[in-house]
Design an enzyme around this catalytic site. Structure first.
Site, mmCIF file in Angstrom:
data_model
loop_
_atom_site.group_PDB
_atom_site.id
_atom_site.type_symbol
_atom_site.label_atom_id
_atom_site.label_comp_id
_atom_site.label_asym_id
_atom_site.label_seq_id
_atom_site.Cartn_x
_atom_site.Cartn_y
_atom_site.Cartn_z
ATOM 1 N N CYS A 135 -38.616 4.372 16.317
ATOM 2 C CA CYS A 135 -39.398 5.504 16.806
ATOM 3 C C CYS A 135 -38.536 6.765 16.931
ATOM 4 C CB CYS A 135 -40.089 5.170 18.122
ATOM 5 S SG CYS A 135 -38.947 4.782 19.429
ATOM 6 N N ILE B 119 -1.045 5.861 4.626
ATOM 7 C CA ILE B 119 -0.045 5.346 5.561
ATOM 8 C C ILE B 119 1.223 4.972 4.807
ATOM 9 C CG2 ILE B 119 0.448 3.521 7.237
ATOM 10 C CD1 ILE B 119 -2.550 3.394 7.835
ATOM 11 N N GLY B 120 1.050 4.410 3.605
ATOM 12 C CA GLY B 120 2.188 3.898 2.840
ATOM 13 C C GLY B 120 3.231 4.959 2.514
ATOM 14 N N CYS C 185 -2.434 -13.477 15.120
ATOM 15 C CA CYS C 185 -2.350 -12.980 13.749
ATOM 16 C C CYS C 185 -3.500 -11.997 13.526
ATOM 17 C CB CYS C 185 -2.373 -14.131 12.740
ATOM 18 S SG CYS C 185 -4.011 -14.730 12.307
ATOM 19 N N GLY D 172 0.835 -1.201 0.000
ATOM 20 C CA GLY D 172 0.000 0.000 0.000
ATOM 21 C C GLY D 172 0.867 1.246 0.000
ATOM 22 N N GLY E 7 -0.617 4.494 -0.052
ATOM 23 C CA GLY E 7 -1.578 5.585 0.097
ATOM 24 C C GLY E 7 -1.232 6.391 1.340
ATOM 25 N N CYS F 188 -8.399 -19.572 15.728
ATOM 26 C CA CYS F 188 -8.311 -18.703 14.558
ATOM 27 C C CYS F 188 -8.287 -19.541 13.280
ATOM 28 C CB CYS F 188 -7.044 -17.860 14.668
ATOM 29 S SG CYS F 188 -6.663 -16.959 13.165
ATOM 30 N N ALA G 66 -7.792 -7.135 2.043
ATOM 31 C CA ALA G 66 -6.387 -7.199 1.625
ATOM 32 C C ALA G 66 -5.485 -7.423 2.833
ATOM 33 C CB ALA G 66 -6.005 -5.909 0.906
ATOM 34 N N ARG G 67 -5.858 -6.850 3.964
ATOM 35 C CA ARG G 67 -5.032 -7.039 5.163
ATOM 36 C C ARG G 67 -5.057 -8.501 5.598
ATOM 37 N NH1 ARG G 67 -7.097 -2.224 8.954
ATOM 38 N NH2 ARG G 67 -5.351 -2.684 10.330
#
Ligand code: ZN
Length: 727
Positions: free
Chosen positions: A179, A33-34, A163, A29, A31, A496, A126-127
């Protein structure tokens, strides 16, 4: 050594600095952060960097993705980021890849080249993908995400720490009771949600709009029920309505709702739609029905607007359009047009004009199918006008087009400072990991560096992440008054789905080796599976045992003669992970497939199995022994636990190379965290389901992953690192 690096070498020490210079880093990436990470890396002396990004530069990126200028708009983010970062430090070697990290070319083999992977991605999908690649390639992953002022960095080292997938990405649903939206709004967001429902009623799928029903609000019925439930209470409350009065209120409520639906349905049709005045008259009828009649009528009900902070004021079209710019507070203040608060008259005009355009020749074809879209300026104008008019009636502050877009589209604007903070933290964590690796030549370092060398397997060996911390970036000071909150890294969650099960690697020629051979020779012959069931993504490719349909058996048998690569669901190829389960043994593991062609003379099997081999669930005796030893280890310190792990890894490994491989057979040391983990997950689950129950009668307005905080920053559309959609 150039002067450029003198201070770095002094700060880091010669060894670590050499490591920094030579290690291979992947940044996924480039963007928000990248670009920050890339700048940090080249300025910190990192000399061998690759970046992957599929995006091109948009004008909306320029306010914070500081490597980009307006002349770069439309160009590849990764390539421009490389060019500009090289100007900061021409010494660095940077390779830019313009592409999606999910492409096959960025598979496990690609990831294996690197020493450290840094995630700078804006979507969970993607992460997760990079997380799994790093698990398979045994590479440390330093992940980060931001959400407005909130941010987080985390370090994922497979089997050593949790992870990315260990903590389920929960969806905290932001719900409002119906309401609240229909009768008792007290925040701008309530009116914006209502305006979106009005849009649906007028132009979209009307039946799905919560304003289409004519039944009275539940709170009116409930409030009455509560009051009448206790006869004594009623006796002392002279105002309590009788059941006949309740019935009457409910009927009136129904009548009002019917009037709104009728007003909306009184839409001109055919040639009438081309007459501007007819359409404007229609807009005025709807205006009066929702902003005047409904409120006026409900004020007369005994329980009308019960629970509202302040009783609303009805607003007629006449009144609204005759009011001059009495309160266009933002108008004089200057600023961007879309960011100022419109006057009542402007809202009224915008309401009518947008109805006219929505029913105009260009849009009317999709009448009944229209959907509100924050990026569709026309639908946004309608919703902004309608919500502001309702805000006026209910004494709620009005919002600009810009703010309404943010609230209606569930956008949290990205903040450059937060991105810079997490990117800085990621760079620091990368250096910490390198420091842990520094006694091992980078080229040999795989997973758990200390165990790579025999002398390091003593109890004092630090883990790769011994000095690593996850850090949360808060908006308000937390804990002892800090904005940054460092926490330890949680252990892996044994349940996980990405890292919790055993991971077996299978090297094989996928174009020749058959699916039947996989079952008979590898799973049964080599790995001791009795009754395998094989899943590829969500498709079941094979199962054995009782209770199968004839159709299923036929499908499964038909797969057997196929080469692995020709199997259904995309085939089994380089980098594919298949899930194998054997209920008869309570055994579950994953097989990561690597493409490799074998010489039949050298290896008559034509396949090789590596990684760790799966084990059936240990019996009760082993279980308790493990628990006891784990308890002991836990009570003293972390170190002995690691020694046990190392021993177990040693005993599991088949050859030198595999000794440092991940090993989930090391149940002894992960036993305790596993139990704790289970408990946590259960309580989390029950909490969630309770919330869901409570929300049963509510409308789900938007979803935001607060639990994951920055972890889940955004949806998967890949275009939104400037804004984070949490819709
Ligand atoms: Zn995991």
């Amino acid at each position: 050594m150039t002067a450029r690096y003198a201070h770095l070498e002094r700060s880091l020490g010669a060894d670590l600095f050499a490591q920094v210079r030579s290690c291979k880093v992947l940044v996924v990436g480039s963007g928000g952060i990248g670009v920050e990470i890339l700048k940090n890396l080249v300025m910190s002396g990192f000399g061998d960097i690759e970046i992957v990004d599929l995006d091109t530069i948009d004008v909306s990126n320029l306010n914070r993705q500081f490597l980009f200028r307006s002349k770069h708009v439309g160009m590849s983010k990764s390539e421009v980021a490389r060019e500009v970062a090289l100007q900061f430090n021409p010494d660095a070697k940077i390779v830019a890849h313009h592409g999606n990290v999910k492409e096959e070319r960025f598979g496990v083999q690609f990831i294996s080249k690197f020493d450290i992977v840094l995630n700078a991605l804006d979507n969970v999908g993607a992460r997760q993908h990079v997380n799994r690649l790093c698990l398979a390639a045994k590479k440390p992953l330093i992940d980060a995400g931001t959400q407005g002022y909130l941010g987080q960095t985390n370090i994922h080292v497979g089997r050593e720490t949790a992870c990315f997938d260990c903590e389920p990405k929960t969806e905290n649903k932001r719900t409002f009771a119906i309401c609240t939206i229909r009768s008792t709004p007290d925040k701008p967001v309530h009116c914006i949600v209502w305006a979106k429902e009005l849009f649906k009623l007028m132009f979209g799928n009307a039946e799905e709009s919560m304003l289409s029903g004519t039944e009275p609000d539940e709170d009116i019925a409930d409030a009455n029920k509560e009051e009448s439930a206790d006869p004594d209470a009623n006796a002392t409350n002279a105002d309590a309505p009788s059941s006949a009065e309740i019935k009457e209120d409910q009927n009136k409520e129904k009548e009002i709702r019917s009037q709104i639906v009728e007003a909306v349905a009184s839409r001109p049709s055919g040639d009438e739609l081309d007459k501007d005045e007819t359409v404007r008259a229609y807009a005025r009828r709807v205006f009066d029905a929702v902003f005047d009649h409904e409120i006026r009528f409900k004020l007369q009900l005994r329980n009308g607007y019960k629970g509202a902070n302040k009783r609303p004021t009805p607003l007629t079209f006449e009144e609204a359009s005759s009011k001059a710019d009495e309160d266009a507070s933002g108008q004089q203040a200057g600023g961007l047009k879309d960011q100022r608060i419109m006057s009542l008259k402007e809202c009224t005009d915008m309401f009518v004009d947008s109805v006219v355009t929505l029913l105009g020749p260009e849009r009317r074809g999709s009448l009944g199918d229209m959907v509100f879209d924050k990026d569709d300026a026309l639908t946004l104008r309608f919703v902004t006008a309608a919500s502001n008019l309702r805000c006026h009636c209910f004494n709620i502050e009005r919002k600009s087009l810009w703010d309404t877009k943010g609230i209606a589209g569930n956008i949290i604007h990205a903040i450059a400072t937060t991105n810079a903070i997490v990117a800085g933290l990621q760079t620091l964590e990368a250096i910490k990991i390198l420091a842990a690796l520094k006694r091992v030549p980078v080229a040999n370092a795989t997973w758990r560096a200390p165990s790579a060398s025999a002398e390091d397997t003593d109890a004092a060996s630090p883990a790769l992440t011994a000095n690593s911390t996850a850090v949360w970036v808060a908006r308000e000071p937390v804990g002892r008054g800090y904005l940054l909150q460092a926490t330890g890294l949680p252990p892996p969650n044994p349940k996980c789905f990405s890292c919790g099960n055993a991971l077996v690697t299978l090297s094989v020629d996928t174009s020749k080796f058959t699916f039947g051979d996989l079952i008979d020779r590898v799973l049964k012959g080599r790995l001791g599976v009795n009754l395998p069931s094989i899943m590829l993504d969500a498709s079941e490719l094979y199962a054995e045992g009782d209770g199968l349909d004839e159709d299923e058996v036929e499908f499964f048998e038909a797969n057997k003669p196929k080469a692995l690569a020709d199997c259904p669901a995309g085939g089994i190829k380089e980098g594919t992970i298949v899930d194998v389960e054997d209920f008869s043994q309570d055994m579950k593991f994953k097989v990561l497939v690597h493409q490799k062609v074998y010489d039949a003379e050298e290896n008559p099997d034509l396949f090789e199995v590596g990684g760790e081999e799966p084990v059936a669930k240990p019996d009760a005796k082993e279980d308790s022994e493990e628990k006891a030893s784990a308890d002991k280890a836990e009570s003293s310190s972390d170190a002995p636990v690691r020694t046990q792990e190392v021993e177990a890894i040693m005993s599991t490994g088949k050859d030198g190379e595999e000794l440092v491989a991940v090993a989930s057979t090391v149940v002894s040391s992960s036993k305790r965290p596993r139990e704790d983990g289970e408990k946590d997950h259960e309580s989390e689950g029950s909490k969630r389901s309770k919330t869901d129950d409570e929300g049963a009668a509510a409308v789900v307005v938007s979803e935001i992953d607060l639990a994951g905080g920055a972890k889940a920053s955004g949806d998967d559309d890949g275009d939104d690192d400037d804004v984070i959609c949490i819709d």
